[in-house]
Design an enzyme around this catalytic site. Structure first.
Site, PDB file in Angstrom:
ATOM      1  CE  LYS A 251      68.695  88.963  41.437  1.00  0.00           C
ATOM      2  NZ  LYS A 251      68.991  88.052  42.564  1.00  0.00           N
ATOM      3  CG  ASP A 256      65.267  84.010  41.856  1.00  0.00           C
ATOM      4  OD1 ASP A 256      65.334  82.971  41.163  1.00  0.00           O
ATOM      5  OD2 ASP A 256      66.086  84.300  42.747  1.00  0.00           O
ATOM      6  CE  LYS A 263      64.681  82.330  45.105  1.00  0.00           C
ATOM      7  NZ  LYS A 263      65.797  82.229  46.052  1.00  0.00           N
ATOM      8  CG  ASP A 274      65.513  88.410  42.900  1.00  0.00           C
ATOM      9  OD1 ASP A 274      66.237  89.035  43.706  1.00  0.00           O
ATOM     10  OD2 ASP A 274      65.870  87.378  42.316  1.00  0.00           O
ATOM     11  CG  ASP A 333      67.627  80.273  43.931  1.00  0.00           C
ATOM     12  OD1 ASP A 333      67.184  81.291  43.353  1.00  0.00           O
ATOM     13  OD2 ASP A 333      67.325  79.960  45.097  1.00  0.00           O
ATOM     14  CD  GLU A 335      68.440  84.712  40.330  1.00  0.00           C
ATOM     15  OE1 GLU A 335      68.769  83.756  41.045  1.00  0.00           O
ATOM     16  OE2 GLU A 335      67.970  85.761  40.793  1.00  0.00           O
ATOM     17  NE  ARG A 337      75.771  84.371  42.732  1.00  0.00           N
ATOM     18  CZ  ARG A 337      76.048  83.842  43.918  1.00  0.00           C
ATOM     19  NH1 ARG A 337      77.190  83.211  44.117  1.00  0.00           N
ATOM     20  NH2 ARG A 337      75.189  83.935  44.918  1.00  0.00           N
TER      21      ARG A 337
END
Ligand code: BES
Ligand code: MN
Ligand code: ZN
Length: 486
Positions: A251, A256, A263, A274, A333, A335, A337
């Site tokens: 990933k 993010d 967030k 991230d 959020d 995201e 996956r």
């Protein structure tokens, strides 16, 4: 850190270090050292250091003795790394520029010597690029290590270990880099520089190519960002021609914000890391390529920036992934996956791997579960899970297994699409893993490592300072050594 091997003690040596096993001081040391260490309660436990000054040949010399624990300990190599790391931590900014590591009477074999050096080098990594006002005493002074009296073969063993250090340093560089300089395009450029001339093949997909392939899941994450998205594959064929590759997928969310499901402000800066899963994958690829691993491997990273904007994906939007499966994006959020869904599918179509292991800072829930001691591993295959757990133990990048089951899978069914990208409040790390599992075809052995708690450290650890840890590089390297090259 420059490491060289030498037959005799350099004449300008002002700092000489020894390694001691538990309860056993190196022989032929001055009485002031052996008795001094005793008085100071130095036992030779891992990472313990005794320091003193002695006069040798008319010069006052600083001597350090680093503990490495019991010779028969089952985590011996990690203890040796701790000894080296403790020396680095103590002398990195001490004003000393050159450390002589005297292994003459240490009894350490070639591999053990390399472990000490690896710990030393790993612990001396720092990211100082943006510090313009460091005081002299805060700057790194120690830049050179000369090893004397090392066992036969130590230099070769070190070349191998140096590849591990290079990979971990690359991962840390990427993880530590802020998101205004590290975004999908610059991530790819850094990889192009690192892998130039190594024999690895790089395959890069831009937005238009991913659009063409139907990657609506990955692409919907980047819609709110000015930064274009990228997919990057790094391929290394060091094994037999007819052997299907093992794929590592990461990933790579370079920042993010949460997107429209924004967030909260405090701590959001952490989300520059991230991309830690993709950082681990490309760092490990660098290690494997540099040490010319005898295995076929491919590292794939999905790179996007998750920002809120007029064009950003809204909660409730439905997107179509490359696999054809549709996803209701209930929370922008969740995201990671979405990125991995298309990265995993493309990896299977493009490279036909015999097994797939993904790495992701996927859920905050994983930090609640395991803190920063273990990453969580999920797998559809017990043999693969066991191999990863074993590599976790031997490398020090520890893992702990979590369950998957149809009962958890059900929780992400959507009333409007094939699935939704979040489940209920409970079991957040597991439902995220179940989501990924829906993109694995034909029961290909697959494992997912949720490393949200591992890529960044609030305090210094055994072989890292606070900040980027490089977690995952050792794990992947040991997994390849123990299962593909054994
Ligand atoms: N990148 C985060 C997970 C994360 C959080 C990693 C904190 C490291 C530290 C991920 O994209 C995320 O936001 N996950 C959500 C999922 C939720 C919306 C179902 C989370 O964990 O809160
Ligand atoms: Mn998120
Ligand atoms: Zn994320």
């Amino acid at each position: 850190m420059q490491v060289n091997f030498s037959a005799t003690r350099p004449s300008d040596a002002r700092l000489v270090a020894y390694v001691a096993n538990k309860g056993k001081m190196p022989e032929e040391l001055e009485k002031s050292l052996t008795e001094g260490a005793n008085a100071a309660r130095f036992k030779g436990t891992p990472a313990q250091i005794f320091e003193s000054f002695v006069e040798r040949g008319g010069h006052v010399i600083r001597v350090a003795i680093a503990g490495a624990g019991e010779p028969a300990a089952d985590n011996r190599s990690l203890n040796l790394e701790k000894a080296g790391a403790a020396l680095a931590a103590k002398y990195l900014t001490s004003g000393e520029t050159h450390l002589v590591l005297d292994l003459t009477a240490s009894g350490l074999d070639a591999g053990a010597a390399a472990s000490v050096l690896l710990g030393l080098r790993l612990r001396s990594w720092r990211h100082d690029a943006y510090r313009t006002k460091l005081k002299e005493e805060q700057k790194i002074s120690l830049t050179k290590v000369s090893v004397i009296g090392a066992a036969e073969g130590a230099e070769t063993a070190w070349a191998d270990a140096a590849a591990i250090a290079e990979g971990a340093e690359f991962t840390r560089d990427l993880v530590a880099e802020p998101a205004n300089t590290l975004f999908p395009v610059s991530f790819v450029e850094r990889c192009q520089e690192k892998f130039a001339g190594t024999g690895a093949e790089l395959i890069i997909l831009d937005d238009a190519q991913m659009e063409q392939l139907g990657m609506g899941s990955l692409l919907c994450v980047g819609l709110g960002s000015e930064q274009p998205s990228r997919m990057l594959a790094i391929r290394w064929n060091g094994g037999a021609d007819d052997d299907a590759p093992t794929a590592f997928v990461g990933k790579g969310v370079t920042f993010d914000t949460g997107g429209i499901s924004l967030k909260p402000g405090p701590g959001m800066g952490d989300m520059k890391w991230d991309m830690g899963g993709s950082g681990a994958v490309v760092g490990a690829m660098l290690t494997l390529v540099k040490r010319k691993a005898k295995a076929n491997i491919v590292g794939v990273v999905g790179l996007v920036e998750n920002m809120p904007d007029g064009r950003a994906t809204r909660p409730g939007d439905v997107v179509t992934s490359m696999s054809g499966q549709t996803i209701e994006v209930l929370n922008t959020d969740a995201e990671g996956r979405l990125v991995l869904a298309d990265a995993l599918h493309w990896t299977q179509v493009e490279f036909k791997p015999k097994q797939i292991i993904d790495f992701a800072t996927l859920t905050g829930a994983m930090i609640i579960s395991l803190g920063s001691e273990h990453g969580g591993v999920f797998a559809n295959d017990d043999t693969l899970a066991d191999s990863l757990l074993a590599a976790g133990k031997s490398s020090g990048d520890k893992l702990w297994r979590f369950p998957l089951s149809p009962a958890y899978d059900k929780l992400i069914n959507s009333p409007i699409a094939d699935m939704q990208n979040i489940g209920p409040r409970g079991a957040g790390s597991i439902t995220a893993a179940q989501f990924l599992k829906r993109f694995i075809m034909d029961d290909t052995p697959w494992a997912h490592c949720d490393i949200a708690g591992m890529v960044w450290a609030d305090k210094a650890g055994a072989t890292w300072d606070k900040g980027a840890t490089g977690y995952g590089v050792r794990l992947i390297d040991n997994f390849v050594r123990e299962t593909l090259e054994a």
